[in-house]
Design a protein around this motif. Structure first.
Motif, PDB file in Angstrom:
ATOM      1  N   THR A   1       0.773  -1.164  -0.074  1.00 10.51           N
ATOM      2  CA  THR A   1       0.014   0.054  -0.088  1.00 10.51           C
ATOM      3  C   THR A   1       0.759   1.265  -0.077  1.00 10.51           C
ATOM      4  N   HIS A   2       1.854   1.125   0.915  1.00  8.78           N
ATOM      5  CA  HIS A   2       2.920   2.428   0.754  1.00  8.78           C
ATOM      6  C   HIS A   2       3.521   2.624  -0.504  1.00  8.78           C
ATOM      7  N   LEU A   3       3.857   1.676  -1.119  1.00  8.78           N
ATOM      8  CA  LEU A   3       4.546   1.729  -2.571  1.00  8.78           C
ATOM      9  C   LEU A   3       3.733   2.346  -3.405  1.00  8.78           C
ATOM     10  N   HIS A   4       2.352   1.951  -3.298  1.00 15.33           N
ATOM     11  CA  HIS A   4       1.134   2.446  -4.210  1.00 15.33           C
ATOM     12  C   HIS A   4       0.998   3.936  -3.919  1.00 15.33           C
TER      13      HIS A   4
ATOM     14  N   TRP B   1       2.086   7.234  -6.610  1.00 14.48           N
ATOM     15  CA  TRP B   1       0.982   8.238  -6.866  1.00 14.48           C
ATOM     16  C   TRP B   1       1.632   9.506  -6.324  1.00 14.48           C
ATOM     17  N   ALA B   2       2.232   9.751  -5.385  1.00 17.28           N
ATOM     18  CA  ALA B   2       2.738  11.129  -4.946  1.00 17.28           C
ATOM     19  C   ALA B   2       3.740  11.486  -5.904  1.00 17.28           C
ATOM     20  N   VAL B   3       4.577  10.472  -6.129  1.00 18.16           N
ATOM     21  CA  VAL B   3       5.810  10.860  -7.192  1.00 18.16           C
ATOM     22  C   VAL B   3       5.013  11.152  -8.590  1.00 18.16           C
ATOM     23  N   GLY B   4       4.086  10.541  -8.837  1.00 19.36           N
ATOM     24  CA  GLY B   4       3.473  10.647 -10.317  1.00 19.36           C
ATOM     25  C   GLY B   4       2.658  12.051 -10.326  1.00 19.36           C
ATOM     26  N   ILE B   5       2.233  12.458  -9.366  1.00 18.11           N
ATOM     27  CA  ILE B   5       1.626  13.837  -9.132  1.00 18.11           C
ATOM     28  C   ILE B   5       2.702  14.770  -9.141  1.00 18.11           C
ATOM     29  N   ILE B   6       3.725  14.648  -8.537  1.00 13.66           N
ATOM     30  CA  ILE B   6       4.836  15.579  -8.558  1.00 13.66           C
ATOM     31  C   ILE B   6       5.408  15.776 -10.020  1.00 13.66           C
ATOM     32  N   LEU B   7       5.532  14.677 -10.554  1.00 12.17           N
ATOM     33  CA  LEU B   7       6.099  14.551 -11.944  1.00 12.17           C
ATOM     34  C   LEU B   7       5.215  15.339 -12.748  1.00 12.17           C
ATOM     35  N   PHE B   8       4.012  15.188 -12.716  1.00 12.22           N
ATOM     36  CA  PHE B   8       2.963  15.850 -13.524  1.00 12.22           C
ATOM     37  C   PHE B   8       3.028  17.207 -13.355  1.00 12.22           C
ATOM     38  N   ILE B   9       3.160  17.837 -12.007  1.00 13.42           N
ATOM     39  CA  ILE B   9       3.286  19.029 -11.854  1.00 13.42           C
ATOM     40  C   ILE B   9       4.459  19.774 -12.425  1.00 13.42           C
ATOM     41  N   VAL B  10       5.809  19.122 -12.429  1.00 15.50           N
ATOM     42  CA  VAL B  10       6.949  19.395 -13.076  1.00 15.50           C
ATOM     43  C   VAL B  10       6.840  19.565 -14.530  1.00 15.50           C
ATOM     44  N   VAL B  11       6.204  18.558 -15.094  1.00 11.73           N
ATOM     45  CA  VAL B  11       5.907  18.503 -16.717  1.00 11.73           C
ATOM     46  C   VAL B  11       5.242  19.681 -17.045  1.00 11.73           C
ATOM     47  N   LEU B  12       4.025  20.062 -16.332  1.00  8.61           N
ATOM     48  CA  LEU B  12       3.060  21.163 -16.447  1.00  8.61           C
ATOM     49  C   LEU B  12       4.152  22.348 -16.469  1.00  8.61           C
ATOM     50  N   SER B  13       5.175  22.546 -15.363  1.00  6.63           N
ATOM     51  CA  SER B  13       5.997  23.761 -15.287  1.00  6.63           C
ATOM     52  C   SER B  13       6.764  23.857 -16.299  1.00  6.63           C
ATOM     53  N   PHE B  14       7.134  22.686 -17.285  1.00  2.00           N
ATOM     54  CA  PHE B  14       8.444  23.019 -18.359  1.00  2.00           C
ATOM     55  C   PHE B  14       7.396  23.416 -19.396  1.00  2.00           C
TER      56      PHE B  14
END
Length: 124
Positions: free
Chosen positions: A2-5, A9-22
């Protein structure tokens, strides 16, 4: 698991925000493309850890719990699809309002189901 899942998700959301900022920044196209590919790898990790959780906890469970887990799983896939739609349409310069609307609706639904109940008695 569960913690891995949750972590994926947390890393995925962070990467999503990073891609949006680029996006839309001159000279950052290569960084955006690389980060987007890493985000897609995290989509796969999210799906794999989610499938593992589903098969580990909900196969053989009562029908009502399994149905709720299936709806939550569909909501998670919907979130990933909305994230990808926002990024692709934004990259092409097309409007992203529909993607954002879907993202918010799916996120609220999935988080509410993740906590075991929906607010305001939407579903029994």
């Amino acid at each position: 698991m569960t913690h891995l899942h949750i972590t994926t998700w947390a890393v995925g959301i962070i990467l999503f925000i990073v891609v949006l900022s680029f996006m839309g920044k001159e000279g950052k196209e290569k960084a955006a493309k690389i980060t987007h590919m890493v985000l897609r790898l995290f989509y796969v990790l999210i799906l794999l850890t989610g499938l593992d959780l589903f098969f580990r906890f909900y196969i053989g469970a009562p029908w009502s719990e399994t149905t709720e887990a299936l709806v939550k799983s569909a909501g998670g896939i919907w979130i990933i699809a909305a994230m990808e739609m926002i990024l692709i349409r934004g990259k092409k310069g097309k409007p992203t309002f529909g993607g954002w609307l879907q993202f918010v609706i799916a996120l609220i639904l999935t988080i509410a189901l993740g906590f075991g109940r929906l607010p305001m008695g939407i579903l029994p």
